[in-house]
Design a protein around this motif. Sequence first.
Motif, PDB file in Angstrom:
ATOM      1  N   GLY A  41      36.690  43.135  43.081  1.00  0.00           N
ATOM      2  CA  GLY A  41      36.291  44.494  42.742  1.00  0.00           C
ATOM      3  C   GLY A  41      35.158  45.077  43.566  1.00  0.00           C
ATOM      4  N   THR A  42      34.908  44.532  44.769  1.00  0.00           N
ATOM      5  CA  THR A  42      33.782  45.019  45.572  1.00  0.00           C
ATOM      6  C   THR A  42      34.201  45.952  46.703  1.00  0.00           C
ATOM      7  N   LEU A  97      30.784  39.042  44.707  1.00  0.00           N
ATOM      8  CA  LEU A  97      31.478  38.727  45.955  1.00  0.00           C
ATOM      9  C   LEU A  97      32.847  39.390  45.987  1.00  0.00           C
ATOM     10  N   PRO A  98      33.382  39.592  47.173  1.00  0.00           N
ATOM     11  CA  PRO A  98      34.757  40.089  47.261  1.00  0.00           C
ATOM     12  C   PRO A  98      35.736  39.109  46.602  1.00  0.00           C
ATOM     13  N   GLY A  99      36.963  39.562  46.405  1.00  0.00           N
ATOM     14  CA  GLY A  99      37.982  38.723  45.795  1.00  0.00           C
ATOM     15  C   GLY A  99      38.691  37.802  46.762  1.00  0.00           C
ATOM     16  N   SER A 100      38.537  38.019  48.047  1.00  0.00           N
ATOM     17  CA  SER A 100      39.183  37.194  49.060  1.00  0.00           C
ATOM     18  C   SER A 100      38.649  35.767  49.015  1.00  0.00           C
ATOM     19  N   SER A 101      39.561  34.786  49.031  1.00  0.00           N
ATOM     20  CA  SER A 101      39.111  33.396  48.996  1.00  0.00           C
ATOM     21  C   SER A 101      38.320  33.029  50.249  1.00  0.00           C
ATOM     22  N   LYS A 102      38.682  33.608  51.399  1.00  0.00           N
ATOM     23  CA  LYS A 102      37.905  33.348  52.623  1.00  0.00           C
ATOM     24  C   LYS A 102      36.489  33.915  52.493  1.00  0.00           C
ATOM     25  N   ARG A 120      40.093  51.279  41.741  1.00  0.00           N
ATOM     26  CA  ARG A 120      39.897  50.277  40.685  1.00  0.00           C
ATOM     27  C   ARG A 120      38.790  49.276  41.015  1.00  0.00           C
ATOM     28  N   ASP A 121      38.161  49.383  42.174  1.00  0.00           N
ATOM     29  CA  ASP A 121      37.073  48.478  42.555  1.00  0.00           C
ATOM     30  C   ASP A 121      35.759  48.990  41.978  1.00  0.00           C
ATOM     31  N   ALA A 154      33.549  47.609  54.693  1.00  0.00           N
ATOM     32  CA  ALA A 154      34.093  48.072  53.417  1.00  0.00           C
ATOM     33  C   ALA A 154      33.669  47.191  52.250  1.00  0.00           C
ATOM     34  N   SER A 155      33.004  46.077  52.516  1.00  0.00           N
ATOM     35  CA  SER A 155      32.569  45.187  51.443  1.00  0.00           C
ATOM     36  C   SER A 155      31.298  45.710  50.790  1.00  0.00           C
TER      37      SER A 155
END
Length: 164
Positions: free
Chosen positions: A78-79, A136-141, A84-85, A120-121
């Motif tokens: 959601g960052t 944190l962002p939702g990306s696993s990386k 919806r973020d 964009a983060s």
Amino acid sequence: MAHPQPLSRPVGCAVVTVSDTRTVESDRSGQILQTLLTTAGHLVHDYRIVPDEPDRIAALCQTLAQRADIDCILLTGGTGIASRDTTYDAVAALLEKTLPGFGELFRQLSFAEIGSRAMASRAVAGVYQAKLLFSLPGSSKAVTLAMEALILPELPHLVSVLQT
């Protein structure tokens, strides 16, 4: 004033995945957070998935911050800037002190990996009710990068500073 010594005990953590679609089974980023924390010797006392709704995110952070066994709340998801973020907005409104260096360094490290899309983060960190809060962002990386390069190396020190 001298810096306090890092904690000699594990840091108590809560992991929160903000998502309208992820489940416990599909939540790779939440699983990575838990694994990295426990591998580093810390304790995950709570894990939840919450919809990307600002009121629910804020209420959960407030509840978790009241717990004596939790020193740090880590949120993933959601960052970004999609409609919806809303995690950044919910978290930023709660923070009593921000750690601007976290977001700046995270975006710098992300830029080295993904280029200009890193701008964009809206990853953010700070202090809320004497607890560390990382969003944190939702990306696993992205989660792995933030944890390995920034959060885990400083977590015991940051918690010890808050407890002095």
